[in-house]
Design a protein around this motif. Structure first.
Motif, mmCIF file in Angstrom:
data_model
loop_
_atom_site.group_PDB
_atom_site.id
_atom_site.type_symbol
_atom_site.label_atom_id
_atom_site.label_comp_id
_atom_site.label_asym_id
_atom_site.label_seq_id
_atom_site.Cartn_x
_atom_site.Cartn_y
_atom_site.Cartn_z
ATOM 1 N N GLU A 1 -34.358 -72.029 43.650
ATOM 2 C CA GLU A 1 -34.105 -72.292 45.060
ATOM 3 C C GLU A 1 -34.434 -73.733 45.446
ATOM 4 O O GLU A 1 -33.930 -74.238 46.437
ATOM 5 C CB GLU A 1 -34.876 -71.301 45.943
ATOM 6 C CG GLU A 1 -36.397 -71.307 45.788
ATOM 7 C CD GLU A 1 -36.867 -70.713 44.461
ATOM 8 O OE1 GLU A 1 -36.086 -69.973 43.824
ATOM 9 O OE2 GLU A 1 -38.005 -71.001 44.043
ATOM 10 N N ALA A 2 -35.279 -74.399 44.630
ATOM 11 C CA ALA A 2 -35.637 -75.771 44.954
ATOM 12 C C ALA A 2 -35.003 -76.755 43.973
ATOM 13 O O ALA A 2 -35.463 -77.883 43.813
ATOM 14 C CB ALA A 2 -37.157 -75.936 44.943
ATOM 15 N N SER B 1 -41.286 -71.613 44.714
ATOM 16 C CA SER B 1 -40.477 -72.452 45.604
ATOM 17 C C SER B 1 -41.048 -73.790 46.071
ATOM 18 O O SER B 1 -40.300 -74.709 46.300
ATOM 19 C CB SER B 1 -40.018 -71.626 46.802
ATOM 20 O OG SER B 1 -41.109 -71.317 47.601
ATOM 21 N N ASN C 1 -32.389 -78.762 43.764
ATOM 22 C CA ASN C 1 -31.999 -80.118 44.166
ATOM 23 C C ASN C 1 -33.212 -80.979 44.470
ATOM 24 O O ASN C 1 -33.303 -82.129 44.038
ATOM 25 C CB ASN C 1 -31.081 -80.050 45.391
ATOM 26 C CG ASN C 1 -29.724 -79.476 45.029
ATOM 27 O OD1 ASN C 1 -29.012 -80.026 44.200
ATOM 28 N ND2 ASN C 1 -29.376 -78.334 45.627
ATOM 29 N N THR C 2 -34.135 -80.430 45.238
ATOM 30 C CA THR C 2 -35.340 -81.175 45.589
ATOM 31 C C THR C 2 -36.123 -81.542 44.334
ATOM 32 O O THR C 2 -36.551 -82.687 44.169
ATOM 33 C CB THR C 2 -36.234 -80.342 46.535
ATOM 34 O OG1 THR C 2 -35.408 -79.640 47.458
ATOM 35 C CG2 THR C 2 -37.203 -81.220 47.272
ATOM 36 N N ASP D 1 -30.994 -77.594 49.510
ATOM 37 C CA ASP D 1 -31.672 -76.377 49.053
ATOM 38 C C ASP D 1 -31.912 -75.420 50.215
ATOM 39 O O ASP D 1 -31.732 -74.199 50.076
ATOM 40 C CB ASP D 1 -33.006 -76.732 48.387
ATOM 41 C CG ASP D 1 -32.825 -77.320 46.992
ATOM 42 O OD1 ASP D 1 -31.828 -76.973 46.342
ATOM 43 O OD2 ASP D 1 -33.682 -78.122 46.570
ATOM 44 N N ASN E 1 -33.456 -81.822 49.808
ATOM 45 C CA ASN E 1 -34.176 -80.646 50.288
ATOM 46 C C ASN E 1 -33.325 -79.868 51.300
ATOM 47 O O ASN E 1 -33.345 -78.632 51.334
ATOM 48 C CB ASN E 1 -35.504 -81.085 50.921
ATOM 49 C CG ASN E 1 -36.398 -79.916 51.295
ATOM 50 O OD1 ASN E 1 -36.699 -79.697 52.455
ATOM 51 N ND2 ASN E 1 -36.801 -79.117 50.296
#
Lengths: 775, 775
Positions: A483-484, A457, A486-487, A383, A380
């Motif tokens: 935008e998220a 997001s 990786n999380t 990101d 997180n």
């Protein structure tokens, strides 16, 4: 330097014509084709090949003008974007046929036919027209039409007629290339065609019902050849087939291939030939693969489909999933179609597990969220850092993107609640009927099938939705925001880890961020329900894009608070403040405040206005309210406005009934509130008002799955079928009917039959489904 | 006689130009305009007026080629149907502007701009072009383009340029008329335009952002004038507005008028002007009313809408609801939109009645069906006689159309059953939660809203569906077939008579048989659910036409019977016979018989085949079955076929699991049956199979609302949301959430707040909704 070769006929030699263009060795190997559809946006030099089926009308006499015009429009638009467009076109034969037929009719002295008031041209028997003559007669008209059309877009065209031989002679090839380069440099669109008039007589072709047509088999390979020779980035080949199927189109299993890789060639069976013209699918694929090898990306698509013709070329260049894209680079993972198949199959196993097993999986996921906290938070952080560095997200969006230890803890707690409620979801018996002796009917809950959840997001949405899907036995496709990324990736891995406990890892799939939402919404028959979670704009976009797949959600939340003349001052102030100011961007925030007329110029009214001013709420006046005031705030443009901010409209009504009518007329059936101390008035409001949520003396903000006690929420629906209002687990279930008999037939119950219907309701509570209660 | 006036410029005189055409008295009054849209199909002579917004591109430089081409296509098609088409066109200015701009650029020595690889024409500042010069420069190109386009359809065109003066001089008018008549007689499409080059200098028009355009205000009135002068049957005026609204488009209440009557003129407020060109809505309406008075029907519609441009003209001529139709004859009854409003309003009252009152109404209707038997049967006799005399209905259809005393009796009995079940439908509490102290939530059942039921010949459907709608508190629009018009009318009268008992007569409306189903399916926001009852073709048509309104039903019923190797011989034979032969046209009839491989060449298998032969069932072989046989029946084209007749497919599977996979792949999720004596196999089949109805040892024919004990049936749904399988009353209900508080706000429950959520489930049984259980 300024020499403009308006018509350039390269010399011809017929005896080599039948050598396919693509067997001629490449002059020079050049660049690499694009790996993904989305890269096609970068294509600078584009060859558009128009098959006869695209350019000519159904009866093959005359051109399909509408299609031609919209193609010209798209090509000119792309040219005006700074791209270099080339067209390889068919159509001269059809144009010539139309023209010659007319001439012949006239020379046969049938002028009188023109005077009968009926167009009898169609019914006349005509001599078979020689295709080469048609081509010659039509070529000039075809080019004139192209020129007239392109002129409307300030775009200049040039005609190029070629034969195969022009590619065999080095000098000629150089001449052709340098001419084309010069044309492109001068912002001219070259229109290329085979010089049909000089080819050898065609062989009769039985596929075309004996009609004598020119063998233009190699327009496909001509286009491929030119594309490679000119180092084009993209070749768009339009005909009347949708693209490449894995087996002949029309057969039970035929699937349109979105992307085709050279290595896959053995796995397909070729389909039927194009209706008009020559050059079946196999020839197209050969040409496409050859061009691909030469470094040009290729898309084969249908240019005759009325609904998309107006934007088929621009859609392809925008990277949308149209037709079949030829790519050299096979992506590592499965395609989204394969993901959907995997999800459905694993989802069926998930649905057949015992409730306790589904509950296990959810609890395991809840554990993982806290056990792997560090891993999640570090993904997180990546990101967040990326979002901060690019500066694309607003502070509010950043806040929603960020995860914390405490957020993960409460997520984990929420999941455990879902695990509990999952025990009683799938396979619940809703109804049990003894239809006749030994014939028993059960209605039981079952999962809907494959869900597609598209979320913006907020990454905490992923485990929540996953838990709901597991609890309800549904397969799930997740599409999160870039935008998220990786999380979402780590959260999805954890979900799959939890699912693995009972061997259903694939039931939840994370779709690549490369995939366009619009394309996902078209996977009809693969996806059963789409749930967009995010802004109302997202919901609207998805609703528009989804064809044939139901969408759960709401695109508008125009919520009202009506303050009755018998309202309590304290409650009114509290409820209005909370409804408007607690979270103004929420869909359940108040947008319009309706006030009973008797309250005007009372202390209560002044207190409301003071409170709104203190909270910095911008006030708009409804027309009736404005008419009561000497100096009113700005009048609203529309009483149907969702402000989504510290703004609201105030309108005056004469009675509770008028409030109800106002809300029916201007509301969005989301959530509406009455503030009054009069129970009768309140109950009438609650009864009459036709919204998903109707509240008495409570803030509109309670319209929420968690607050309603539904556990996690899938969304809020304002639809009138299926789930309505805040949707929890139940919205993800449907039912099926199970009938158990002993050879019963409908005929047994006919007048001559021996049986009668009993239709006896049996108790449903706490009986395991699947076992007969009587024998 | 054969003189063809390709270009005919009528003499000109400028000083009278500004007199509007329609102030000139009619030469001679003629015929009558059409009363209904559906009559437009008879229009022989049609004037199509193309406004500038239709013909020109957005930037007003150059033509909108795609639109023009599709208009030409439609006009040519109608001409080839034997109609006499005339076109009044704009566009010369735009064409000329594009052309002159190019010339000026070239003469300004900006040739080098063309070499930059970018099209910079758009960015260049250009002198304002004089519109009359543009018109003159563009006229020839415009006509050449029309001619080139019409040539593709073997259609000849002629150019006519006129000024107002040509109508003032009797001799000129006679000349013009006789020329046009001669052209029409010769099957030539006249293309008419004002002779813009000779009109006085235009006044600057601020609406058009200072762009200097020619005052072609009177193309609307020119078209009207010509239409009347030439006794045209229909004038289609296309621009960029949808039609006539009752108030300015974009305002909260603006409604597009489907039909406009001269008497209604005072009731409308005029909308915004067309974006391009001159001639606002008011001028268009004036011209239209003038033409109407002269006996020409008029439709004003949008010719720029991308989705419909390709068929807007042909749709209008086919009588579809496009734009605004001007009619002199005001129909006696309300429009369908008014009927929907009336139904919704009365429906809300119906929903607020006590359950006993709704039950009363249904019982009253049941009584009326027997009391007024004679009246009903005599109306039915009329329909039957008409049907027999026209011979349009098949014997099966005739049987469905016919009513009898006994049919009415059983209908009446069925209605009484619905009346009983109606007691517990609307307002039932499904869930009750104590959210917090003094904050109580209820989920209660409510009607869906306005239903549209479209049914084919069976008139007994009307009272049944009416009773279901009344029982569920829904408003209802009924659209029956023409062939049952008399029967439906009397049955509907009886339904309204019953509804009158409690003052909700208007809750059920019978829509005129004149209305097109497709048009009804477009009444989004007015209708909440469409239920087609009839052939699967009807359902498919409705599903295709319904945009934004959910459709309840199924378009396919590919039902399977799987005979396991452990099946009982007797049960298998009985169930297969009943499933296929009881009523082969029904959607719940078997289409594919799956047989376990071990049964091949057993006596059971031979018995099945013998039985099917005896019943005259034509057998098709699946590929696997065919491979087992030396001489197989004809192999199926597709395993996904709904025969709907005494035909079926037989396929072999290796196991129960393979049967399930086969059904998932080729079935339609309607109804599927297993025949086996092995309970474990059966339960696995029932669990794994994902169809709306799954049966063990019972005929597929039981998939039916009545047989399931649901009372009357609305239909069978194969959708995966909302109702699934046979749908009774419950499918016509949705829910709403009622929350009762004492000034509760969401903020009270925040970390700083004083309250906590209890989320305590309260008992729901037998508590009247609307009263708090605690305080």
């Amino acid at each position: 330097y300024c020499y403009m070769p308006e018509i350039l006929c390269i010399s011809l030699n017929t005896h080599l014509y039948n050598v396919p263009f693509f067997t001629v060795p490449l002059a020079r190997a050049h660049g690499k084709s694009f790996a993904h559809r989305s890269d096609l946006r970068q294509a600078k030099r584009i060859v558009v090949k128009l098959g006869s089926a695209v350019v000519t009308r159904g009866d093959e006499c005359g051109l399909a003008l509408g299609r031609l015009a919209s193609i010209v429009e798209q090509v000119a638009m792309l040219q005006n974007q700074g791209r270099e467009m080339m067209i390889v076109t068919s159509g001269a034969v059809a144009f010539g046929k139309q023209r010659l037929r007319h001439e012949i009719l006239l020379s046969q002295s049938v002028r009188q036919a023109l005077h009968s008031g009926q167009n009898q041209l169609k019914d006349m028997s005509l001599p078979v027209l020689e295709a080469r003559a048609c081509a010659a007669a039509g070529q000039s008209g075809l080019m004139a039409l192209y020129e007239a059309m392109f002129t409307q877009y300030s775009t200049c065209t040039a005609q190029i007629l070629v034969t195969n031989l022009d590619f065999h002679n080095d000098q000629k090839r150089r001449n052709l290339k340098s001419t084309l380069h010069e044309l492109l440099r001068m912002n001219i669109v070259p229109i290329i065609n085979t010089n049909d008039a000089v080819v050898p007589p065609p062989e009769p072709n039985s596929d075309l019902q004996g009609v004598n047509v020119i063998s233009i088999k190699d327009n496909d390979s001509l286009a491929a050849r030119l594309a490679v020779e000119m180092r084009a980035d993209l070749l768009i080949a339009l005909s009347d087939v949708e693209g490449l199927y894995d087996s002949p189109p029309g057969s039970d299993d035929a699937k349109l291939l979105d992307t085709f890789y050279p290595g896959d060639q053995h796995s397909i069976t070729y389909g039927t030939k194009s209706r008009v013209g020559i050059g079946g699918m196999e020839a197209k694929v050969k040409a496409a693969l050859w061009a691909l090898q030469g470094g040009t990306s290729v898309v084969i698509a249908n240019g005759t489909h009325p609904k998309v013709t107006g934007h088929v070329i621009t859609d392809i260049v925008e990277g949308k999933k149209v037709g079949t894209f030829f790519s050299e680079v096979k992506p590592a993972g499965p395609t989204v179609e394969q993901q959907t198949e995997m999800a459905r199959s694993a989802g069926r196993t998930l649905a057949s597990l015992e409730p306790e097993q589904r509950s296990d999986i959810i609890c395991a996921l809840a554990d993982l969220l806290t056990e792997r906290k560090d891993q999640i938070l570090s993904a997180n952080k990546k990101d967040m850092e990326h979002a901060v560095s690019t500066g694309r997200l607003s502070p509010a969006m950043l806040k929603r993107l960020s995860l914390s230890s405490s957020k993960l803890n409460s997520l984990s707690i929420g999941l455990r609640q879902i695990a509990v409620s999952s025990q009683d979801s799938v396979g619940r018996v809703l109804r049990r009927t003894r239809v006749a002796n030994n014939l028993e009917l059960e209605q039981i809950t079952v999962p809907i099938g494959v869900l597609l959840v598209i979320f913006e997001s907020r990454p905490d949405c992923l485990p929540q939705v996953s838990a709901l899907a597991i609890a309800s036995g549904n397969a799930l496709l997740l599409k999160g925001g870039k935008e998220a990324a990786n999380t979402n990736r780590i959260l999805h891995e954890l979900a799959q880890e939890a699912l693995s406990i009972h061997g259903v890892k694939d039931a939840i799939q994370l779709v690549s961020t490369r995939e366009e939402e619009e394309d996902l919404c078209r996977l009809e028959k693969m996806i059963d329900l789409i749930i967009p979670r995010g802004s109302s704009q997202l919901v609207r976009d998805i609703q528009r894009a989804a064809k044939g797949i139901p969408v759960l959600g709401h695109s508008e939340g125009i919520c009202h608070v009506y303050v009755d003349h018998e309202a309590s001052v304290d409650k009114a102030i509290k409820i209005i403040r909370d409804s408007k100011c607690d979270y103004p961007a929420a869909c359940n925030a108040m947008e319009t405040l309706l006030v009973h007329r008797e309250l005007l110029r009372t202390p209560l009214f002044d207190q409301i206005i003071d409170m709104l001013r203190t909270e910095h709420v911008k006030i708009h006046a409804g027309p009736k309210f404005a008419s009561y005031l000497t100096f009113s705030p700005s009048e609203v443009k529309s009483l149907r406005t969702e402000y989504g901010d510290l703004e609201c409209c105030i309108e005056v009504v004469d009675s509770m009934q008028e409030a109800v009518d106002h809300i029916h007329k201007y509301g969005s059936s989301h959530t509406d509130v009455i503030v009054t101390e009069n129970e009768d008035t309140a109950e009438q409001f609650l009864q009459q008002l036709d919204s998903a949520c109707v509240f008495w003396n409570a803030s509109s903000r309670f319209a929420d799955g968690y607050r309603f006690g539904l556990g996690a929420e899938v969304g809020i629906s304002t639809a009138r079928i299926h789930a309505r209002g805040p949707v929890g687990l139940e919205g993800l279930l449907t039912t099926k009917w199970v009938l158990r008999g002993e050879g019963h037939t409908a005929a047994d119950f006919s007048e001559q039959g021996s049986m009668t219907y009993l239709h006896e309701n049996l108790p449903v509570a706490r009986v395991l489904p699947g076992r007969r209660t009587t024998s």
